[in-house]
Design a protein around this motif. Structure first.
Motif, mmCIF file in Angstrom:
data_model
loop_
_atom_site.group_PDB
_atom_site.id
_atom_site.type_symbol
_atom_site.label_atom_id
_atom_site.label_comp_id
_atom_site.label_asym_id
_atom_site.label_seq_id
_atom_site.Cartn_x
_atom_site.Cartn_y
_atom_site.Cartn_z
ATOM 1 N N GLU A 35 0.824 -1.213 0.000
ATOM 2 C CA GLU A 35 0.000 0.000 0.000
ATOM 3 C C GLU A 35 0.858 1.262 0.000
ATOM 4 N N GLY A 36 2.008 1.201 0.641
ATOM 5 C CA GLY A 36 2.930 2.340 0.602
ATOM 6 C C GLY A 36 3.420 2.621 -0.808
ATOM 7 N N VAL A 37 3.723 1.565 -1.545
ATOM 8 C CA VAL A 37 4.127 1.728 -2.946
ATOM 9 C C VAL A 37 2.964 2.281 -3.770
ATOM 10 N N ALA A 38 1.754 1.785 -3.510
ATOM 11 C CA ALA A 38 0.570 2.305 -4.216
ATOM 12 C C ALA A 38 0.394 3.793 -3.930
ATOM 13 N N VAL A 39 0.584 4.201 -2.671
ATOM 14 C CA VAL A 39 0.473 5.617 -2.313
ATOM 15 C C VAL A 39 1.488 6.439 -3.100
ATOM 16 N N LEU A 40 2.711 5.967 -3.189
ATOM 17 C CA LEU A 40 3.740 6.696 -3.938
ATOM 18 C C LEU A 40 3.382 6.804 -5.417
ATOM 19 N N MET A 41 2.826 5.740 -5.986
ATOM 20 C CA MET A 41 2.438 5.769 -7.399
ATOM 21 C C MET A 41 1.275 6.734 -7.622
ATOM 22 N N TYR A 42 0.290 6.700 -6.731
ATOM 23 C CA TYR A 42 -0.823 7.660 -6.833
ATOM 24 C C TYR A 42 -0.314 9.081 -6.683
ATOM 25 N N LEU A 43 0.581 9.295 -5.725
ATOM 26 C CA LEU A 43 1.128 10.624 -5.494
ATOM 27 C C LEU A 43 1.859 11.141 -6.727
ATOM 28 N N TYR A 44 2.614 10.285 -7.385
ATOM 29 C CA TYR A 44 3.309 10.660 -8.618
ATOM 30 C C TYR A 44 2.298 11.111 -9.674
ATOM 31 N N GLY A 45 1.220 10.365 -9.821
ATOM 32 C CA GLY A 45 0.173 10.738 -10.770
ATOM 33 C C GLY A 45 -0.485 12.055 -10.407
ATOM 34 N N ILE A 46 -0.714 12.282 -9.124
ATOM 35 C CA ILE A 46 -1.338 13.524 -8.677
ATOM 36 C C ILE A 46 -0.398 14.713 -8.924
ATOM 37 N N ILE A 47 0.874 14.543 -8.654
ATOM 38 C CA ILE A 47 1.843 15.618 -8.864
ATOM 39 C C ILE A 47 1.927 15.982 -10.334
ATOM 40 N N ARG A 48 1.816 14.995 -11.209
ATOM 41 C CA ARG A 48 1.903 15.243 -12.645
ATOM 42 C C ARG A 48 0.695 15.965 -13.225
#
Length: 66
Positions: A52-65
């Motif tokens: 879930e931590g990795v999923a959070v980082l991936m979602y965060l990357y998408g949100i930042i973009r």
């Protein structure tokens, strides 16, 4: 309560993704996975926390973009 909230938000994010509702899908997934990661920490379930931590980082990357 944390796990159920995370589950509902993750499922909403998945549903929104299948309907191509962008970027709302990212926010629901981000918050839902964040709740699950927090639950993993509280339960000392490191496998759950990692996935879930990795999923959070991936979602965060998408949100930042955005």
């Amino acid at each position: 309560m944390i796990r159920w909230s995370g589950t509902v938000l993750c499922l909403l994010g998945i549903g929104l993704t299948s309907l191509n509702v962008f970027p709302l899908n990212l926010w629901f997934g981000f918050i839902g996975s964040g709740l699950w990661a927090w639950s993993g920490i509280r339960q000392k379930d490191w496998a759950l926390f990692i996935v879930e931590g990795v999923a959070v980082l991936m979602y965060l990357y998408g949100i930042i973009r955005l």
